[in-house]
Design a protein around this motif. Structure first.
Motif, PDB file in Angstrom:
ATOM      1  N   VAL A  41       0.856  -1.183   0.000  1.00 34.02           N
ATOM      2  CA  VAL A  41       0.000   0.000   0.000  1.00 34.02           C
ATOM      3  C   VAL A  41       0.894   1.235   0.000  1.00 34.02           C
ATOM      4  CG1 VAL A  41      -1.755   1.295   1.261  1.00 34.02           C
ATOM      5  CG2 VAL A  41      -1.824  -1.199   1.258  1.00 34.02           C
ATOM      6  N   HIS A  42       0.625   2.133  -0.937  1.00 29.51           N
ATOM      7  CA  HIS A  42       1.363   3.396  -1.005  1.00 29.51           C
ATOM      8  C   HIS A  42       0.359   4.530  -0.842  1.00 29.51           C
ATOM      9  CE1 HIS A  42       4.872   1.209  -2.566  1.00 29.51           C
ATOM     10  NE2 HIS A  42       3.961   0.473  -3.174  1.00 29.51           N
ATOM     11  N   SER A  43       0.571   5.372   0.149  1.00 32.38           N
ATOM     12  CA  SER A  43      -0.312   6.508   0.404  1.00 32.38           C
ATOM     13  C   SER A  43       0.564   7.746   0.594  1.00 32.38           C
ATOM     14  CB  SER A  43      -1.163   6.257   1.646  1.00 32.38           C
ATOM     15  OG  SER A  43      -1.938   7.386   1.963  1.00 32.38           O
ATOM     16  N   GLY A  44       0.691   8.532  -0.457  1.00 30.27           N
ATOM     17  CA  GLY A  44       1.591   9.675  -0.395  1.00 30.27           C
ATOM     18  C   GLY A  44       3.016   9.190  -0.220  1.00 30.27           C
ATOM     19  N   ASP A  45       3.685   9.695   0.804  1.00 31.44           N
ATOM     20  CA  ASP A  45       5.059   9.272   1.085  1.00 31.44           C
ATOM     21  C   ASP A  45       5.110   8.021   1.952  1.00 31.44           C
ATOM     22  OD1 ASP A  45       6.059  11.376  -0.368  1.00 31.44           O
ATOM     23  OD2 ASP A  45       6.193  12.716   1.357  1.00 31.44           O
ATOM     24  N   SER A  46       3.976   7.580   2.469  1.00 36.45           N
ATOM     25  CA  SER A  46       3.929   6.413   3.344  1.00 36.45           C
ATOM     26  C   SER A  46       3.799   5.132   2.529  1.00 36.45           C
ATOM     27  CB  SER A  46       2.749   6.516   4.315  1.00 36.45           C
ATOM     28  OG  SER A  46       2.879   7.666   5.111  1.00 36.45           O
ATOM     29  N   LYS A  47       4.600   4.131   2.922  1.00 32.80           N
ATOM     30  CA  LYS A  47       4.565   2.846   2.240  1.00 32.80           C
ATOM     31  C   LYS A  47       4.427   1.737   3.275  1.00 32.80           C
ATOM     32  CE  LYS A  47       7.254   4.534  -1.645  1.00 32.80           C
ATOM     33  NZ  LYS A  47       6.947   5.909  -1.325  1.00 32.80           N
ATOM     34  N   TYR A  48       3.517   0.817   3.004  1.00 33.00           N
ATOM     35  CA  TYR A  48       3.239  -0.298   3.904  1.00 33.00           C
ATOM     36  C   TYR A  48       3.144  -1.578   3.091  1.00 33.00           C
ATOM     37  CZ  TYR A  48       2.004   3.104   7.483  1.00 33.00           C
ATOM     38  OH  TYR A  48       2.056   4.127   8.397  1.00 33.00           O
ATOM     39  N   PHE A  49       3.434  -2.692   3.736  1.00 25.87           N
ATOM     40  CA  PHE A  49       3.179  -3.992   3.123  1.00 25.87           C
ATOM     41  C   PHE A  49       2.525  -4.875   4.174  1.00 25.87           C
ATOM     42  CE2 PHE A  49       7.385  -4.593   4.998  1.00 25.87           C
ATOM     43  CZ  PHE A  49       7.288  -5.839   5.580  1.00 25.87           C
ATOM     44  N   GLY A  50       1.853  -5.914   3.725  1.00 20.48           N
ATOM     45  CA  GLY A  50       1.212  -6.797   4.694  1.00 20.48           C
ATOM     46  C   GLY A  50       0.546  -7.988   4.046  1.00 20.48           C
ATOM     47  N   ILE A  51      -0.077  -8.766   4.896  1.00 21.06           N
ATOM     48  CA  ILE A  51      -0.797  -9.965   4.480  1.00 21.06           C
ATOM     49  C   ILE A  51      -2.222  -9.836   4.986  1.00 21.06           C
ATOM     50  CG2 ILE A  51      -0.927 -12.475   4.662  1.00 21.06           C
ATOM     51  CD1 ILE A  51       2.088 -12.397   5.368  1.00 21.06           C
ATOM     52  N   THR A  52      -3.160 -10.175   4.145  1.00 22.00           N
ATOM     53  CA  THR A  52      -4.556 -10.190   4.543  1.00 22.00           C
ATOM     54  C   THR A  52      -5.174 -11.507   4.075  1.00 22.00           C
ATOM     55  OG1 THR A  52      -6.676  -9.003   4.415  1.00 22.00           O
ATOM     56  CG2 THR A  52      -5.276  -8.924   2.471  1.00 22.00           C
TER      57      THR A  52
END
Length: 198
Positions: free
Chosen positions: A87-98
């Motif tokens: 997930v990329h939201s502006g300058d924030s970047k996240y990864f994960g498992i759902t």
């Protein structure tokens, strides 16, 4: 306060993706990857670019295991919907498992700040585990607690990532509570994942 709001936004996004993934849930009658691609293309969430965005993978094989309170729960990607997402939201970047099981009675999500890569060891940013035992009992919900002590929210460790047919392999631990009160008991949750495309 902004981090709590962002965490809630992130989990809304993770749950949206989980629901989108479950709408193209694997079916015993679907035998080939081409069939799966056709189903995903027809899915409205896929046409919005959520599922097919680079770095987002719907697993076709492998497992996600979660252990909490001396019980282990397993999602099997051959039958359940398990996705590895970025997930990329502006300058924030996240990864994960759902993940959500085929019966839609159990779902899990975990995320971390940054990029997914081989040999990454990242701090947990959010996590939630929901399941329903039966029709007579309410849904049991565990969420990331902010009272785990010393800002230790846990870690996601990726041993291998995006290599041939392998999506990701690794482990994680975090601390989840049944509510968000100061004196609520919280539980160490441990898990592992080894997810493949097919």
């Amino acid at each position: 306060m902004n981090s709590i709001r962002f965490t809630k936004w992130l989990f809304s996004t993770l749950l949206f993706i989980s629901v989108a993934v479950s709408s193209c849930q694997k079916d015993d009658n679907v035998k080939s990857m081409d069939s799966n691609k056709s189903i995903a293309a027809a899915d409205s969430a896929s046409t919005m670019g959520v599922i097919n965005t680079p770095g987002n993978f719907l697993a076709g094989k492998g497992t996600l295991k979660i252990t909490i309170e001396d019980s282990t729960y397993t999602f099997d990607a051959a039958t359940d919907s398990v996705a590895f997402i970025n997930v990329h939201s502006g300058d924030s970047k996240y990864f994960g498992i759902t993940a959500i099981n085929k019966a839609h009675t159990m779902s899990f999500g975990i995320s971390s700040v940054g990029f997914a890569a081989t040999n990454v060891n990242s701090k947990v940013a959010g996590s939630q585990f929901l399941f329903k035992l039966d029709e007579k009992n309410p849904v049991v919900q565990y969420t990331l607690t902010k009272y785990g002590g010393k800002d230790d929210s846990g870690k996601i460790s990726i041993e291998k990532y995006n290599n041939d047919n392998l999506i990701a392999k690794g482990t994680f631990f975090t601390f989840l509570a049944k509510d968000d009160k100061v004196n609520s008991p919280f539980y160490r949750v441990e898990g592992s994942f080894e997810l493949q495309l097919k």
